[in-house]
Design a protein around this motif. Structure first.
Motif, short mmCIF file in Angstrom:
data_model
loop_
_atom_site.label_atom_id
_atom_site.label_comp_id
_atom_site.label_asym_id
_atom_site.label_seq_id
_atom_site.Cartn_x
_atom_site.Cartn_y
_atom_site.Cartn_z
N UNK A 149 -1.77 9.69 -5.03
CA UNK A 149 -1.55 9.91 -6.47
C UNK A 149 -0.22 9.34 -6.94
N UNK A 150 0.80 9.46 -6.09
CA UNK A 150 2.13 8.95 -6.46
C UNK A 150 2.07 7.46 -6.79
N UNK A 151 1.23 6.73 -6.07
CA UNK A 151 1.11 5.29 -6.29
C UNK A 151 0.12 4.96 -7.42
N UNK A 170 8.40 3.52 -5.15
CA UNK A 170 7.32 4.33 -4.58
C UNK A 170 6.71 3.64 -3.37
N UNK A 171 6.55 2.31 -3.45
CA UNK A 171 6.07 1.56 -2.28
C UNK A 171 7.04 1.75 -1.10
N UNK A 183 -2.15 3.78 2.13
CA UNK A 183 -1.78 2.36 2.23
C UNK A 183 -2.51 1.54 1.16
N UNK A 184 -3.80 1.79 1.00
CA UNK A 184 -4.57 1.07 -0.02
C UNK A 184 -4.07 1.41 -1.41
N UNK A 185 -3.64 2.66 -1.61
CA UNK A 185 -3.13 3.08 -2.91
C UNK A 185 -1.87 2.34 -3.31
N UNK A 186 -0.89 2.27 -2.40
CA UNK A 186 0.35 1.58 -2.80
C UNK A 186 0.18 0.07 -2.75
N UNK A 215 -3.13 -3.39 6.07
CA UNK A 215 -4.02 -2.95 4.99
C UNK A 215 -3.30 -3.03 3.64
N UNK A 216 -2.10 -2.47 3.58
CA UNK A 216 -1.32 -2.48 2.33
C UNK A 216 -0.95 -3.91 1.96
N UNK A 217 -0.55 -4.70 2.95
CA UNK A 217 -0.13 -6.08 2.68
C UNK A 217 -1.27 -6.89 2.07
N UNK A 218 -2.46 -6.76 2.65
CA UNK A 218 -3.61 -7.54 2.13
C UNK A 218 -3.92 -7.17 0.69
N UNK A 219 -3.85 -5.89 0.38
CA UNK A 219 -4.07 -5.47 -1.01
C UNK A 219 -2.99 -6.06 -1.92
N UNK A 220 -1.75 -5.98 -1.49
CA UNK A 220 -0.61 -6.38 -2.33
C UNK A 220 -0.68 -7.85 -2.74
#
Length: 237
Positions: A149-151, A170-171, A183-186, A215-220
């Motif tokens: 939720x924070x992200x 936040x990240x 990870x997907x959220x941020x 996971x986070x990197x690919x989304x970003x």
């Protein structure tokens, strides 16, 4: 039970599709309790009954939302997301405690988390930007949905180029979180921020990619040009 809640539940039950209910589970790792209908159908029902409750006092509407959340049914949570967002012009600073309580108590999957946070909580933060500090506190919660939720509460403003520094902060706080849904959220938050701030988000990713889960990197980097994506994905260690 308030009559409007009872009527909504009756309408959901009448619209329920066992096929959709069975199929819905494949989108979630955790058990997802639902009547079984397209999200658009649930939202149209929420809008229909908003016309009946919108003249009520805000605290009374919040109480209706709590009653809907208690069922644990996803479509009823979607009604809450719709109604809470409709109250945006009536928000007061203390309402963040209501949202925090709902997330801690009733949110049990990514769909209900994002439904509430993308709009209601995001709209609240736009009106009361000092409450970003509250979102930062959520990153330290043991509850995965509080951390997500924070992200995701900053997704919509980030998409419009707002709150870049706060999104990166936040990240930072969530950077090494081991939960893939956090990870997907941020990662999603960084992706939306990259629409207006590609260079800044790319620099952030490059500075942190040794610690950032893939996971986070690919989304970003999803929206970035191919050359920047390739550079970010290089394993240089």
């Amino acid at each position: 039970m308030d009559p409007v809640v009872e009527t909504i539940r009756q309408e959901f039950a009448a619209q329920a599709d066992p096929g959709i209910r069975k199929n819905a589970q494949r989108f979630f790792k955790e058990e997802a309790r639902c009547y079984g209908m397209k999200t658009a159908t649930a939202i149209s029902i929420a809008k229909k009954y908003w016309k009946e409750v919108k003249t009520r006092d805000k605290q009374e509407i919040f109480a209706l939302c709590e009653e809907l959340y208690r069922s644990g049914m996803m479509e009823e949570a979607f009604v809450v997301s719709q109604w809470a967002a409709q109250l945006a012009d009536r928000y007061e600073p203390g309402d963040i405690t209501v949202f925090r309580h709902w997330i801690e108590t009733y949110i049990t999957n990514w769909a209900t988390c994002d439904g509430l946070c993308n709009h209601a909580v995001g709209d609240f933060i736009v009106r009361y930007p000092d409450e970003i500090e509250e979102l930062k506190r959520w990153t330290q919660s043991e509850n995965r949905w509080m951390r997500r939720a924070a992200a995701v509460s900053l997704i919509v403003p980030a998409k419009h180029g707002e709150f870049l520094d706060e999104a990166l902060a936040i990240a930072d706080l969530l950077l090494t979180d081991t939960d893939d849904l956090v990870q997907k959220g941020y990662g999603w938050l960084l992706k939306e921020a990259s629409r207006k701030h590609t260079d800044e988000v790319f620099s952030y990713v490059m500075a942190n990619k040794r610690d950032m889960p893939r996971t986070a990197l690919r989304y970003a980097i999803e929206l970035m040009p191919k050359d920047l994506k390739a550079e970010a994905m290089k394993k240089d260690w």
